[in-house]
Motif scaffolding. Structure first.
Motif, PDB file in Angstrom:
ATOM      1  N   SER A   1     -13.299  -4.555  57.818  1.00  0.00           N
ATOM      2  CA  SER A   1     -12.189  -2.972  58.927  1.00  0.00           C
ATOM      3  C   SER A   1     -11.452  -3.718  59.412  1.00  0.00           C
ATOM      4  N   GLY A   2     -10.478  -3.505  59.810  1.00  0.00           N
ATOM      5  CA  GLY A   2      -9.765  -5.037  60.124  1.00  0.00           C
ATOM      6  C   GLY A   2     -10.031  -6.564  59.764  1.00  0.00           C
ATOM      7  N   ASN A   3     -10.248  -6.904  60.518  1.00  0.00           N
ATOM      8  CA  ASN A   3     -10.705  -7.862  61.229  1.00  0.00           C
ATOM      9  C   ASN A   3     -11.872  -8.859  60.846  1.00  0.00           C
ATOM     10  N   TYR A   4     -12.606  -7.287  60.710  1.00  0.00           N
ATOM     11  CA  TYR A   4     -14.394  -7.562  61.466  1.00  0.00           C
ATOM     12  C   TYR A   4     -15.068  -7.383  59.679  1.00  0.00           C
ATOM     13  N   VAL A   5     -15.202  -7.883  59.455  1.00  0.00           N
ATOM     14  CA  VAL A   5     -17.000  -7.984  58.130  1.00  0.00           C
ATOM     15  C   VAL A   5     -18.059  -8.390  58.815  1.00  0.00           C
ATOM     16  N   VAL A   6     -19.021  -6.664  58.560  1.00  0.00           N
ATOM     17  CA  VAL A   6     -20.257  -6.799  59.079  1.00  0.00           C
ATOM     18  C   VAL A   6     -21.270  -6.670  57.538  1.00  0.00           C
ATOM     19  N   PHE A   7     -22.993  -7.542  57.716  1.00  0.00           N
ATOM     20  CA  PHE A   7     -23.604  -7.578  56.352  1.00  0.00           C
ATOM     21  C   PHE A   7     -24.519  -7.945  56.712  1.00  0.00           C
ATOM     22  N   VAL A   8     -25.512  -7.695  56.256  1.00  0.00           N
ATOM     23  CA  VAL A   8     -27.339  -8.505  56.639  1.00  0.00           C
ATOM     24  C   VAL A   8     -27.460  -9.357  55.942  1.00  0.00           C
ATOM     25  N   ASP A   9     -28.231 -10.204  57.016  1.00  0.00           N
ATOM     26  CA  ASP A   9     -28.430 -11.064  57.186  1.00  0.00           C
ATOM     27  C   ASP A   9     -30.208 -11.821  57.597  1.00  0.00           C
ATOM     28  N   GLU A  10     -30.535 -12.866  56.091  1.00  0.00           N
ATOM     29  CA  GLU A  10     -32.341 -13.307  56.087  1.00  0.00           C
ATOM     30  C   GLU A  10     -32.607 -14.297  56.984  1.00  0.00           C
ATOM     31  N   ARG A  11     -31.425 -14.585  57.878  1.00  0.00           N
ATOM     32  CA  ARG A  11     -32.215 -16.762  58.445  1.00  0.00           C
ATOM     33  C   ARG A  11     -33.325 -15.668  58.758  1.00  0.00           C
ATOM     34  N   ASN A  12     -34.031 -15.122  59.650  1.00  0.00           N
ATOM     35  CA  ASN A  12     -34.790 -15.094  60.279  1.00  0.00           C
ATOM     36  C   ASN A  12     -36.217 -14.798  59.458  1.00  0.00           C
ATOM     37  N   GLY A  13     -36.075 -14.553  58.639  1.00  0.00           N
ATOM     38  CA  GLY A  13     -37.472 -13.702  57.577  1.00  0.00           C
ATOM     39  C   GLY A  13     -36.940 -12.258  57.196  1.00  0.00           C
ATOM     40  N   ASN A  14     -36.733 -11.594  57.613  1.00  0.00           N
ATOM     41  CA  ASN A  14     -35.864 -10.568  57.355  1.00  0.00           C
ATOM     42  C   ASN A  14     -34.513  -9.801  57.457  1.00  0.00           C
ATOM     43  N   GLU A  15     -33.715  -9.083  57.495  1.00  0.00           N
ATOM     44  CA  GLU A  15     -32.514  -8.500  57.178  1.00  0.00           C
ATOM     45  C   GLU A  15     -32.441  -8.188  58.493  1.00  0.00           C
ATOM     46  N   ASP A  16     -31.041  -8.908  58.691  1.00  0.00           N
ATOM     47  CA  ASP A  16     -30.872  -8.434  60.366  1.00  0.00           C
ATOM     48  C   ASP A  16     -28.725  -7.972  59.804  1.00  0.00           C
ATOM     49  N   ILE A  17     -28.457  -8.310  61.224  1.00  0.00           N
ATOM     50  CA  ILE A  17     -27.244  -7.298  61.110  1.00  0.00           C
ATOM     51  C   ILE A  17     -26.080  -8.467  61.702  1.00  0.00           C
ATOM     52  N   VAL A  18     -25.370  -9.148  61.019  1.00  0.00           N
ATOM     53  CA  VAL A  18     -24.440 -10.552  61.332  1.00  0.00           C
ATOM     54  C   VAL A  18     -22.687  -9.571  61.505  1.00  0.00           C
ATOM     55  N   LEU A  19     -22.025  -9.723  62.308  1.00  0.00           N
ATOM     56  CA  LEU A  19     -20.724  -9.466  62.274  1.00  0.00           C
ATOM     57  C   LEU A  19     -19.721 -10.848  62.937  1.00  0.00           C
ATOM     58  N   VAL A  20     -18.610 -10.715  61.623  1.00  0.00           N
ATOM     59  CA  VAL A  20     -17.556 -12.364  61.162  1.00  0.00           C
ATOM     60  C   VAL A  20     -16.109 -11.065  61.956  1.00  0.00           C
ATOM     61  N   ASN A  21     -15.819 -12.338  63.348  1.00  0.00           N
ATOM     62  CA  ASN A  21     -14.440 -12.161  62.726  1.00  0.00           C
ATOM     63  C   ASN A  21     -13.691 -12.994  62.264  1.00  0.00           C
ATOM     64  N   PHE A  22     -13.160 -13.003  60.631  1.00  0.00           N
ATOM     65  CA  PHE A  22     -13.164 -13.609  59.606  1.00  0.00           C
ATOM     66  C   PHE A  22     -11.630 -14.082  59.805  1.00  0.00           C
ATOM     67  N   SER A  23     -11.049 -13.481  60.883  1.00  0.00           N
ATOM     68  CA  SER A  23      -9.442 -14.534  62.253  1.00  0.00           C
ATOM     69  C   SER A  23      -9.837 -15.761  63.250  1.00  0.00           C
ATOM     70  N   SER A  24     -11.078 -15.580  63.369  1.00  0.00           N
ATOM     71  CA  SER A  24     -11.329 -16.251  64.383  1.00  0.00           C
ATOM     72  C   SER A  24     -12.516 -17.338  63.419  1.00  0.00           C
TER      73      SER A  24
END
Length: 306
Positions: free
Chosen positions: A109-132
């Motif tokens: 949505s707009g400049n933001y992308v949200v997705f599921v990330d498993e870097r901590n060994g389980n599913e977490d939520i990450v938000l990325v501003n793809f403009s910055s």
């Protein structure tokens, strides 16, 4: 692939194997399942009738989402799911997030992308501003957080931080204030949230089967959209319009609800199964699984009240 358009601009796209269609205004993007190993993406411009397969052969691209000219998806790189994006105006494909850990189900949505990330060994939520390029872990509680969605300033997801007995709750996150809000706190299953503006919709197993509920983030009002002995599931919304898969007719149909009118509509009515609905403004897209024949991508207009 062809499109049959009636006078009301309803139609069917066939000749492909579509899954998980996403729509924004007049643009549709979907998985084309080549076989059980590969799936590429196809975009379709409803106004011009043009469709465009994304570049690449023997790629695996799943779960696309679209906002304006930007498409995001998960793509398998060296056996690990990563998040990619493309600008439809330029056709340029680039990674949003690459690492040694699995990342899935992006929403944009707009400049933001949200997705599921498993870097901590389980599913977490990450938000990325793809403009910055700024990346922020917005929820890393224990157990599973997944099925995110985003619109404007808000992110929502399905959360299992209270363990299996919670059966899943719905949480929200306000981006400007970095504030988390728990929407549901029940002992029944609350799954698959979708958000548009200040409204969140999800499926809840309150009465033994899944029904559709909606909650206003500003007023705190909760609405029971459906309360039926059959199952209603996979809701999506745009503005004040909600669509979902409904089993009250002994098969899968698409139903809708207008929050302003407080009125329900049957969108599809046939003996085949219809699934994976999405909606933008008043345009609905979903997949019909015919008993004989290939899956078909259906395009319908939300009914107008008489």
């Amino acid at each position: 692939m062809h499109l049959i358009i009636s006078g009301e601009k309803n139609g069917t796209i066939s000749g492909l194997n579509p899954v998980f269609p996403a729509i924004d205004k007049g643009m549709i993007v979907f998985e084309n399942r080549i076989d059980w190993t590969y799936a590429n993406l196809v975009s379709y411009n409803y106004s011009s009738g043009n469709f465009h397969p994304f570049e690449g052969e023997q790629v695996t691209r799943y779960r696309p989402d679209i906002d304006g000219d930007v498409v995001v998806w998960q793509e398998k790189q060296d056996l690990i799911w990563q998040i990619f994006m493309s600008n439809l105006s330029t056709g340029k494909i680039q990674p949003i997030s690459l690492s040694l850990f699995r990342k899935t189900t992006p929403r944009v949505s707009g400049n933001y992308v949200v997705f599921v990330d498993e870097r901590n060994g389980n599913e977490d939520i990450v938000l990325v501003n793809f403009s910055s390029g700024e990346e922020k872990m917005i929820c890393q509680d224990h157990d599973v957080q997944w099925q995110p969605d985003i619109d404007g300033e808000w992110v929502v997801w399905e959360d299992w931080r209270d363990g299996a007995l919670s059966r899943g709750d719905i949480f929200a996150y306000h981006i400007p204030t970095s504030t988390e809000l728990q929407i549901t706190n029940t002992f029944w299953a609350d799954w698959f949230p979708s958000i548009s503006g200040s409204w969140v919709v999800w499926q809840a197993q309150k009465y033994g089967n899944f029904d559709i509920y909606a909650y206003n983030l500003i007023s705190g009002e909760e609405i029971s959209v459906t309360h039926h002995p059959a199952r209603q599931w996979l809701p999506r919304m745009s503005g004040d319009l909600i669509v979902w898969v409904d089993e009250r007719n002994k098969n899968w149909d698409i139903y809708g609800y207008n929050l302003t009118e407080q009125k329900e509509y049957q969108i599809s009515m046939n003996l085949d199964n219809d699934a994976w609905p999405d909606i933008s403004d008043k345009m609905i897209v979903y997949v019909t699984y015919e008993k004989k024949g290939d899956p078909q991508l259906q395009i319908r207009s939300f009914p107008v009240s008489s």
